[in-house]
Design an enzyme around this catalytic site. Structure first.
Site, PDB file in Angstrom:
ATOM      1  N   TYR A  63      10.768  -3.605  -8.212  1.00 17.62           N
ATOM      2  CA  TYR A  63       9.479  -3.542  -8.890  1.00 17.62           C
ATOM      3  C   TYR A  63       8.490  -2.532  -8.303  1.00 17.62           C
ATOM      4  CZ  TYR A  63       4.731  -4.936 -10.024  1.00 17.62           C
ATOM      5  OH  TYR A  63       3.427  -4.924 -10.394  1.00 17.62           O
ATOM      6  N   ASN A 119       0.998   0.649   5.784  1.00 20.96           N
ATOM      7  CA  ASN A 119       1.622  -0.095   4.689  1.00 20.96           C
ATOM      8  C   ASN A 119       2.499  -1.167   5.322  1.00 20.96           C
ATOM      9  OD1 ASN A 119       4.409   0.557   2.461  1.00 20.96           O
ATOM     10  ND2 ASN A 119       2.850  -0.983   2.279  1.00 20.96           N
ATOM     11  N   GLY A 120       2.264  -2.407   4.955  1.00 25.14           N
ATOM     12  CA  GLY A 120       3.078  -3.490   5.507  1.00 25.14           C
ATOM     13  C   GLY A 120       2.203  -4.632   5.947  1.00 25.14           C
ATOM     14  N   CYS A 145       0.825  -1.201   0.000  1.00 22.43           N
ATOM     15  CA  CYS A 145       0.000   0.000   0.000  1.00 22.43           C
ATOM     16  C   CYS A 145       0.858   1.250   0.000  1.00 22.43           C
ATOM     17  CB  CYS A 145      -0.875   0.017   1.253  1.00 22.43           C
ATOM     18  SG  CYS A 145      -1.852  -1.465   1.444  1.00 22.43           S
ATOM     19  N   GLY A 169      -1.251   0.548  -5.021  1.00 23.04           N
ATOM     20  CA  GLY A 169      -2.512  -0.098  -4.662  1.00 23.04           C
ATOM     21  C   GLY A 169      -3.654   0.480  -5.457  1.00 23.04           C
TER      22      GLY A 169
HETATM   23  P1  AMP Z   1       4.229 -13.165 -13.128  1.00 28.50           P
HETATM   24  O1  AMP Z   1       5.572 -13.818 -13.175  1.00 28.50           O
HETATM   25  O2  AMP Z   1       3.373 -13.452 -14.308  1.00 28.50           O
HETATM   26  O3  AMP Z   1       3.506 -13.417 -11.846  1.00 28.50           O
HETATM   27  O4  AMP Z   1       4.455 -11.616 -13.200  1.00 28.50           O
HETATM   28  C1  AMP Z   1       5.676 -11.063 -12.930  1.00 28.50           C
HETATM   29  C2  AMP Z   1       5.617  -9.604 -13.227  1.00 28.50           C
HETATM   30  O5  AMP Z   1       4.769  -8.971 -12.273  1.00 28.50           O
HETATM   31  C3  AMP Z   1       6.984  -9.007 -13.100  1.00 28.50           C
HETATM   32  O6  AMP Z   1       7.467  -8.744 -14.379  1.00 28.50           O
HETATM   33  C4  AMP Z   1       6.772  -7.754 -12.333  1.00 28.50           C
HETATM   34  O7  AMP Z   1       6.723  -6.649 -13.207  1.00 28.50           O
HETATM   35  C5  AMP Z   1       5.436  -7.912 -11.668  1.00 28.50           C
HETATM   36  N1  AMP Z   1       5.575  -8.171 -10.217  1.00 28.50           N
HETATM   37  C6  AMP Z   1       6.657  -8.143  -9.457  1.00 28.50           C
HETATM   38  N2  AMP Z   1       6.376  -8.354  -8.175  1.00 28.50           N
HETATM   39  C7  AMP Z   1       5.071  -8.558  -8.103  1.00 28.50           C
HETATM   40  C8  AMP Z   1       4.161  -8.841  -7.053  1.00 28.50           C
HETATM   41  N3  AMP Z   1       4.552  -8.906  -5.793  1.00 28.50           N
HETATM   42  N4  AMP Z   1       2.892  -9.031  -7.350  1.00 28.50           N
HETATM   43  C9  AMP Z   1       2.504  -8.960  -8.592  1.00 28.50           C
HETATM   44  N5  AMP Z   1       3.288  -8.665  -9.630  1.00 28.50           N
HETATM   45  C10 AMP Z   1       4.556  -8.465  -9.411  1.00 28.50           C
END
Ligand code: AMP
Length: 468
Positions: free
Chosen positions: A252, A112-113, A12, A38
């Site tokens: 990310y 957040n957390g 968040c 979020g």
């Molecule tokens: P996937 O491997 O299809 O689950 O999606 C990976 C992509 O989602 C990565 O390229 C990131 O850009 C993004 N991503 C990274 N961390 C997260 C996360 N915690 N939850 C959802 N998407 C993420």
């Protein structure tokens, strides 16, 4: 076992402002800049010194707030929140800030957390007669603060914070004070800024830039900040542990224009790409990045490898992040809708495709397929972070181990599963080097989802000491 437990996942953004006559409107803009943290719900609570006024709802910041509403918010202090969650439900009562009122005072909480001992505390509170209204772990803190009819002040907040374990950045607004607290490991970012004479608090520094505020400093691990009309004070509610800033904030989560722990996110991502080029070179014609989060790393990879950086994939910017869509089936549809190959660029070419991370593997698989369909002769996947093998209990939606492709498959198998001609990940040390060169700070980065070394556990005895 911690590793088998599924936590409440909340990634968040929190925002607070003290001492500005446009507090609600500025909070709206601040939240807007943190929308990426979020998309399920947003809220603002304003205080005019006498009462707390709340406006919140499900959906994007824009959907929840219409400009016209700001005239109805009087008050020069506000806190706001954008929420993403997979558990705790997409229900209105879980949208933050949560507001609690007693006969004498009110309190709004934005968090957040993730509080990892929330379930245990919830049980204890219920045994003592508390009735909790939400399934959010944040409510537990409110009940701990107001236990035994205590007034809301530094003493009661400190006592409550000392009972919770986990990763948290909290903002608490009462009618006449604002409090900010960061967990003793400082896993999540939280910064203090100034806008004229007003104080501003935000999860990400991009929110300061958005409203013209200047960055003052980060809230320190274990620090409790109090802001009132008398100014700002700082106390320690816990011994300052070593900071364990979440590596995924850099990989990310955070926006590239934010500085996390005083390191610019775009610059860190670019260095991740450069490190990756050193660790995993490829003989290819061009480098492309998966928009938007992988562009910085792709630029870094291209610069370090000497290969041209090209725009091989276009993102439809009117579709939200794939990961807000809950089911695998919907996620797959989402990727199809969101990204398109630039046929004229990739056809007949050997591509290095940079992605920032792989969680379930769905995105990479679809993109490799898409590039091949568009005529790419080879697609070499390079991931600008290490394999994510362990769930996150500190506020990022990393799901259970079953859903993490790298938890159950070797790198080679993942390459075959996604149809890549080759695949390599950045090493843990490479990631840390990219974030900060100074090795003495490397232990201050949480890589639990990649290494399984959890710096905070429900049972403090289990705590894993970092060995790099
Ligand atoms: P996937 O491997 O299809 O689950 O999606 C990976 C992509 O989602 C990565 O390229 C990131 O850009 C993004 N991503 C990274 N961390 C997260 C996360 N915690 N939850 C959802 N998407 C993420």
């Amino acid at each position: 076992m911690l590793a088998d437990m599924k936590g409440m996942n909340e990634e968040c953004g929190v925002f607070g402002i003290w001492g500005h006559d446009k507090a609600a409107e500025l909070t709206y803009y601040g939240l807007h800049s943190m929308q990426h943290r979020g998309q399920e719900g947003a809220g603002v609570v304003v205080s005019d010194g006498r009462e707390l006024n709340v406006h919140k709802g499900l959906g994007l910041v824009n959907d929840v707030f219409k400009q016209a509403k700001f005239s109805e918010f009087s008050g020069d202090k506000a806190v706001g929140h954008v929420r993403y969650s997979t558990q705790g439900g997409k229900t209105h009562e879980n949208v933050q800030p949560l507001v609690f009122r007693s006969q004498t005072e009110g309190m709004a909480l934005a968090h957040n957390g993730n509080i990892i001992n929330a379930d245990k505390l919830r049980g204890q509170l219920e045994d003592q007669g508390s009735i909790l209204q939400t399934s959010s772990d944040t409510e537990v803190l409110a009940h701990l603060i107001k236990r035994d009819g205590m007034a809301i002040n530094e003493t009661s907040i400190t006592a409550a914070l000392n009972r919770i374990t986990g990763a948290y950045a909290f903002l608490i607004l009462t009618e006449d004070k604002m409090y900010a607290a960061l967990d003793p490991s400082g896993v999540r970012p939280l910064s203090i800024g100034r806008l004229g004479s007003a104080y501003v608090m935000a999860s990400e520094t991009c929110a300061f830039d958005q409203i013209g505020a200047t960055f003052e400093r980060e809230v320190l691990p274990g620090e409790l900040i109090t802001i009132s009309d008398d100014g700002i004070t700082s106390t320690r509610f816990a011994m300052r542990g070593q900071r364990k800033m979440c590596a995924m904030e850099y990989v990310y989560l955070s926006r590239p224009d934010s500085d996390v722990n005083e390191v610019n996110v775009h610059a860190a991502r670019k260095r991740m790409g450069m490190e990756l080029a050193k660790e995993a070179p490829v003989d290819a014609d061009m480098v492309i990045g998966v928009p938007d989060s992988s562009i910085s790393a792709a630029i870094g990879y291209a610069e370090a490898s000497g290969l041209p950086y090209e725009m091989g994939i276009i993102k439809n910017r009117y579709i939200g992040r794939t990961f807000i869509q809950p089911s695998q089936e919907l996620r797959e549809q989402g990727v199809k809708l969101k990204l398109a190959p630039v046929r004229g660029i990739v056809a007949g070419k050997r591509i290095v495709m940079i992605d920032d991370s792989v969680v379930r593997g769905t995105t990479s698989k679809r993109i490799v397929h898409m590039l091949k369909q568009a005529g790419a002769s080879e697609v070499h996947v390079r991931i600008a972070s290490p394999p994510i093998q362990y769930p996150c209990y500190y506020g990022i939606d990393m799901s259970t181990r079953d859903e993490l492709v790298a938890a159950n498959h070797s790198v080679g198998d993942i390459g075959k599963m996604i149809g890549a001609d080759s695949i390599e990940y950045l090493s843990v040390i490479g990631l840390k080097e990219a974030i900060v060169k100074d090795k003495t700070i490397h232990q201050g980065i949480c890589t639990a989802c990649m290494t399984g070394n959890y710096p905070i556990t429900e049972d403090r005895e289990q705590q894993v000491v970092y060995r790099d």
